[in-house]
Design an enzyme around this catalytic site. Structure first.
Site, short mmCIF file in Angstrom:
data_model
loop_
_atom_site.label_atom_id
_atom_site.label_comp_id
_atom_site.label_asym_id
_atom_site.label_seq_id
_atom_site.Cartn_x
_atom_site.Cartn_y
_atom_site.Cartn_z
N HIS A 7 1.03 -1.18 -0.15
CA HIS A 7 0.07 0.02 0.11
C HIS A 7 0.80 1.17 -0.10
O HIS A 7 1.90 1.17 0.44
CB HIS A 7 -0.92 0.04 1.29
CG HIS A 7 -1.88 1.19 1.20
ND1 HIS A 7 -1.59 2.36 1.59
CD2 HIS A 7 -3.40 0.82 0.89
CE1 HIS A 7 -2.88 3.08 1.53
NE2 HIS A 7 -3.70 2.29 1.12
N GLU A 47 -4.13 2.79 -6.97
CA GLU A 47 -4.62 4.10 -6.24
C GLU A 47 -3.67 5.22 -6.38
O GLU A 47 -2.44 5.24 -5.89
CB GLU A 47 -4.34 3.49 -4.55
CG GLU A 47 -5.12 2.37 -4.06
CD GLU A 47 -5.62 2.29 -2.78
OE1 GLU A 47 -6.86 2.31 -2.44
OE2 GLU A 47 -4.56 2.18 -2.05
#
Ligand code: PGA
Length: 226
Positions: A94, A151
């Protein structure tokens, strides 16, 4: 038949165990019917996992990270083998981990290998296409079972999502490198989820803030499956 869709709720570093229990009690009551080809993935923090187990719900569980090492003398780390019986997916790399925990593409690749060895499906988070190329080079077998969560940095936690058209274009580029399901993440809310999941190259969404309240996340699932 409509395409397979993944709706992933990432709690990040939030909630006590008691708060996780409250979330689950509400969510389990209000979660709408989920179609067979939709997978709802709840990704709490590690210490919450026992709250969900044994999991007799319609959603599956994931983790936010996994150790790059096997089990053993690695204090503080959660190895893939420790959770492989209880969870199906592991988010890896992430942007918050790349930024705050100095995770490189090489570390991400190690984590991916550990997850694959343990039968856990990795969801590698990427913000740029170059990260997908590096992943494909470092873990050539990723194309067989992996998934990607695209993302863009500006959209994570900002309240300003990418446009569905741009996310779709980037996902299309990524899929040329690794032909795996690509999810979009970054300020996804019940109001915009449909605009993303209807795009050709997108197979679902990753949701941070809007997964923290059970009613909001249930509503998002409802909008996605409507
Ligand atoms: P957000 O986070 O939905 O709060 O923007 C997304 C993510 O980081 O997974």
């Amino acid at each position: 038949m409509s395409k397979d869709l993944y709706l992933l709720g990432n709690w990040k570093s939030n909630k006590t165990i008691a708060q996780a229990r409250e979330w689950k009690a509400v969510f389990d009551t209000i979660l709408p019917e989920i179609s067979e080809n939709h997978t709802v993935i709840v990704v709490p923090a590690f210490h919450h996992l026992p709250v969900f187990l044994p999991n007799d719900t319609h959603y599956v569980l994931g983790v936010q990270d996994i150790s790059p090492y096997a089990s053993g003398a690695f204090t503080g780390a959660i190895a893939a083998d420790l959770v492989k019986d209880d969870i199906r997916f592991a988010m890896i790399g992430h942007s918050e981990r790349r930024k705050h925990f100095a995770e490189t593409d090489e570390i991400v690749a190690e984590k991916v290998r550990r997850a694959l060895e343990s039968g856990i499906r990795p969801v590698v988070c990427v913000s740029e296409t170059i990260q997908v190329s590096r992943l494909a080079a470092l873990v050539p077998e990723y194309g067989e079972t992996g998934m990607l969560l695209y993302e863009p940095l500006f959209a994570v936690g900002s309240g300003t999502a990418d446009t569905p058209e741009n996310a779709d274009e980037v996902a299309g580029e990524m899929r040329k490198i690794l032909p795996v399901p690509v999810l979009y993440g970054g300020s996804v809310v019940p109001e915009n989820v449909q605009s993303f999941i209807r795009m050709d190259h997108l197979s679902g969404v990753g949701v941070g803030g809007a997964s923290l309240k059970p009613d909001t996340f249930a509503s998002l699932v409802g909008h996605a499956t409507a």
